[in-house]
Scaffold this motif. Structure first.
Motif, PDB file in Angstrom:
ATOM      1  N   SER A  89      14.199 -40.503 124.184  1.00  0.00           N
ATOM      2  CA  SER A  89      14.687 -40.656 125.828  1.00  0.00           C
ATOM      3  C   SER A  89      15.698 -41.642 125.669  1.00  0.00           C
ATOM      4  N   ARG A  90      15.413 -42.859 125.068  1.00  0.00           N
ATOM      5  CA  ARG A  90      16.557 -43.833 125.169  1.00  0.00           C
ATOM      6  C   ARG A  90      17.422 -43.692 123.959  1.00  0.00           C
ATOM      7  N   GLU A  91      17.240 -42.546 123.112  1.00  0.00           N
ATOM      8  CA  GLU A  91      18.086 -42.346 121.959  1.00  0.00           C
ATOM      9  C   GLU A  91      18.070 -43.463 121.077  1.00  0.00           C
ATOM     10  N   PHE A  92      16.947 -44.180 120.937  1.00  0.00           N
ATOM     11  CA  PHE A  92      16.911 -45.236 119.940  1.00  0.00           C
ATOM     12  C   PHE A  92      16.305 -44.651 118.698  1.00  0.00           C
ATOM     13  N   SER A  93      15.699 -43.683 118.675  1.00  0.00           N
ATOM     14  CA  SER A  93      15.595 -43.002 117.652  1.00  0.00           C
ATOM     15  C   SER A  93      14.502 -41.490 117.798  1.00  0.00           C
ATOM     16  N   LEU A  94      15.122 -40.395 117.296  1.00  0.00           N
ATOM     17  CA  LEU A  94      14.921 -39.126 117.436  1.00  0.00           C
ATOM     18  C   LEU A  94      13.765 -38.677 116.688  1.00  0.00           C
ATOM     19  N   ASP A  95      13.382 -39.482 115.584  1.00  0.00           N
ATOM     20  CA  ASP A  95      12.312 -38.945 114.868  1.00  0.00           C
ATOM     21  C   ASP A  95      11.183 -40.203 114.506  1.00  0.00           C
ATOM     22  N   MET A  96      11.351 -41.138 115.300  1.00  0.00           N
ATOM     23  CA  MET A  96      10.388 -42.270 115.257  1.00  0.00           C
ATOM     24  C   MET A  96       8.876 -41.988 115.269  1.00  0.00           C
ATOM     25  N   GLN A  97       8.012 -42.324 114.346  1.00  0.00           N
ATOM     26  CA  GLN A  97       6.638 -42.083 114.503  1.00  0.00           C
ATOM     27  C   GLN A  97       5.864 -43.399 114.487  1.00  0.00           C
ATOM     28  N   MET A  98       5.067 -43.323 115.691  1.00  0.00           N
ATOM     29  CA  MET A  98       4.469 -44.889 115.913  1.00  0.00           C
ATOM     30  C   MET A  98       2.808 -44.453 115.352  1.00  0.00           C
ATOM     31  N   ASP A  99       2.268 -45.359 114.767  1.00  0.00           N
ATOM     32  CA  ASP A  99       0.934 -45.410 114.399  1.00  0.00           C
ATOM     33  C   ASP A  99       0.232 -46.902 114.976  1.00  0.00           C
ATOM     34  N   LEU A 100      -0.799 -46.822 115.785  1.00  0.00           N
ATOM     35  CA  LEU A 100      -1.418 -47.870 116.269  1.00  0.00           C
ATOM     36  C   LEU A 100      -2.942 -47.974 115.468  1.00  0.00           C
ATOM     37  N   ASP A 101      -2.715 -48.616 114.293  1.00  0.00           N
ATOM     38  CA  ASP A 101      -4.203 -48.565 113.393  1.00  0.00           C
ATOM     39  C   ASP A 101      -4.899 -49.817 113.955  1.00  0.00           C
ATOM     40  N   PRO A 102      -6.202 -49.730 113.670  1.00  0.00           N
ATOM     41  CA  PRO A 102      -7.177 -50.609 114.086  1.00  0.00           C
ATOM     42  C   PRO A 102      -7.072 -51.798 113.275  1.00  0.00           C
ATOM     43  N   LEU A 103      -7.576 -53.053 113.797  1.00  0.00           N
ATOM     44  CA  LEU A 103      -7.434 -54.332 113.191  1.00  0.00           C
ATOM     45  C   LEU A 103      -8.868 -54.559 112.378  1.00  0.00           C
ATOM     46  N   PRO A 104      -9.161 -54.545 111.156  1.00  0.00           N
ATOM     47  CA  PRO A 104     -10.472 -54.558 110.623  1.00  0.00           C
ATOM     48  C   PRO A 104     -10.874 -55.823 110.824  1.00  0.00           C
ATOM     49  N   SER A 105     -12.527 -55.799 111.060  1.00  0.00           N
ATOM     50  CA  SER A 105     -13.125 -57.116 111.571  1.00  0.00           C
ATOM     51  C   SER A 105     -13.648 -57.675 110.023  1.00  0.00           C
ATOM     52  N   PRO A 106     -13.593 -59.117 110.036  1.00  0.00           N
ATOM     53  CA  PRO A 106     -14.081 -59.435 108.484  1.00  0.00           C
ATOM     54  C   PRO A 106     -15.354 -59.109 107.857  1.00  0.00           C
ATOM     55  N   SER A 107     -16.211 -58.625 109.151  1.00  0.00           N
ATOM     56  CA  SER A 107     -17.618 -58.367 108.557  1.00  0.00           C
ATOM     57  C   SER A 107     -17.511 -56.808 107.760  1.00  0.00           C
ATOM     58  N   LEU A 108     -16.351 -56.191 107.805  1.00  0.00           N
ATOM     59  CA  LEU A 108     -16.424 -55.007 106.976  1.00  0.00           C
ATOM     60  C   LEU A 108     -16.276 -55.309 105.530  1.00  0.00           C
ATOM     61  N   GLU A 109     -15.656 -56.072 105.307  1.00  0.00           N
ATOM     62  CA  GLU A 109     -15.259 -56.759 104.053  1.00  0.00           C
ATOM     63  C   GLU A 109     -16.827 -57.317 103.477  1.00  0.00           C
ATOM     64  N   ARG A 110     -17.308 -57.938 104.247  1.00  0.00           N
ATOM     65  CA  ARG A 110     -18.808 -58.814 103.761  1.00  0.00           C
ATOM     66  C   ARG A 110     -19.855 -57.642 103.581  1.00  0.00           C
ATOM     67  N   GLU A 111     -19.643 -56.749 104.437  1.00  0.00           N
ATOM     68  CA  GLU A 111     -20.788 -55.713 104.210  1.00  0.00           C
ATOM     69  C   GLU A 111     -20.689 -54.703 103.253  1.00  0.00           C
ATOM     70  N   ILE A 112     -19.355 -54.418 102.772  1.00  0.00           N
ATOM     71  CA  ILE A 112     -19.105 -53.774 101.681  1.00  0.00           C
ATOM     72  C   ILE A 112     -19.410 -54.424 100.438  1.00  0.00           C
ATOM     73  N   GLN A 113     -19.262 -55.638 100.382  1.00  0.00           N
ATOM     74  CA  GLN A 113     -19.628 -56.888  99.231  1.00  0.00           C
ATOM     75  C   GLN A 113     -21.138 -56.705  99.038  1.00  0.00           C
ATOM     76  N   GLU A 114     -21.942 -56.589 100.304  1.00  0.00           N
ATOM     77  CA  GLU A 114     -23.111 -56.626 100.228  1.00  0.00           C
ATOM     78  C   GLU A 114     -23.884 -55.458  99.558  1.00  0.00           C
ATOM     79  N   LEU A 115     -23.137 -54.427  99.405  1.00  0.00           N
ATOM     80  CA  LEU A 115     -23.856 -53.251  99.046  1.00  0.00           C
ATOM     81  C   LEU A 115     -24.016 -53.278  97.447  1.00  0.00           C
TER      82      LEU A 115
END
Length: 256
Positions: A89-115
């Motif tokens: 609408s502001r003609e900044f970009s006609l084809d911009m695609q926005m992705d709001l991806d989650p910020l992984p917690s450090p606990s995820l890498e720790r738990e993968i390492q424990e497997l």
């Protein structure tokens, strides 16, 4: 769904707190009478409609956005479309695609390492910017060569065997988790720890930087806002060291 900004507050530390309302003006509104058990149409003034409130905070300098997660509220997907519509609408970009991806917690890498044994690993990555230049791994490279916006891979171990924890798909996952702002849309690792007989499933949904809070709905709206935005500041204080530490680690690796 209609989204609108109902208010905003600028903190001295560079954080912008927004209040979004969302709803559909075309949806009929009803009220339930507990005494009679009847459902009646709600009497709404002309030009008004029922809406849900969602608080959203932005740290522009760090590219962080925090969203209040509530039923019938504004979701990350809603905000992605909202920003894309503003760009058009502001003609900044006609084809911009926005992705709001989650910020992984450090606990995820720790738990993968424990497997001890990993039976399956899957991930979905988004294009990090207008191109894939910021993502240096086999999956992102394939998506770049294909001209894609997203890429998904699932790798399963042979019966009774385990995937490598440091190479292949797990190596890519770990490198993504060590990035300051990874472009991971989704992640799933299935495996089991030493001595366990049942697999556990680790996901990005369960292991992202977040905090739970209970707010009394009977409180005045400004007090509810202050509680939520106060928790938001606490999450930012948790998230910023994680992002900056990962950035420093990544910079050290590039220097070496």
């Amino acid at each position: 769904m209609v989204l609108a900004i109902a208010g905003s507050v600028f903190d001295e530390d560079g954080v912008i707190h927004f209040k979004f309302i969302s709803g559909s003006p075309d949806d009929p509104s009803f009220v339930y009478d507990e005494k009679t058990g009847k459902v009646n149409p709600a009497r709404m003034e002309e030009g008004t409609w029922l809406a849900s409130l969602t608080r959203v905070s932005v740290v522009p300098e760090e590219r962080l956005l925090l969203i209040e997660n509530r039923r019938r509220g504004v979701s990350a997907t809603n905000l992605e479309r909202y920003f894309e519509n503003i760009a058009r609408s502001r003609e900044f970009s006609l084809d911009m695609q926005m992705d709001l991806d989650p910020l992984p917690s450090p606990s995820l890498e720790r738990e993968i390492q424990e497997l001890a044994r990993i039976r399956e690993a899957a991930l979905i990555v988004n294009r990090p910017n207008s191109d894939w230049d910021d993502a240096h791994d086999a999956i992102s490279g394939l998506a770049d060569e294909s001209g894609g916006q997203k890429a998904q891979v699932v790798v399963t171990a042979a019966r009774g065997e385990s995937l490598s924890k440091n190479e292949g798909v797990l190596g890519i996952i770990r490198r993504h988790l060590q990035r300051p702002l990874p472009n991971l849309r989704s992640l799933r690792v299935v495996g089991r720890r030493f001595g366990e007989s049942i697999d556990r499933t680790l996901t990005l949904e369960k292991h992202q930087v977040r905090k739970a809070v209970t707010v009394d709905p009977r409180l005045p709206q400004d007090q509810q806002d202050e509680i939520i935005f106060g928790v938001t500041r606490e999450i930012i204080e948790t998230a910023l060291p994680i992002v900056r530490e990962r950035a420093a680690h990544l910079e050290d690796d590039h220097v070496r």
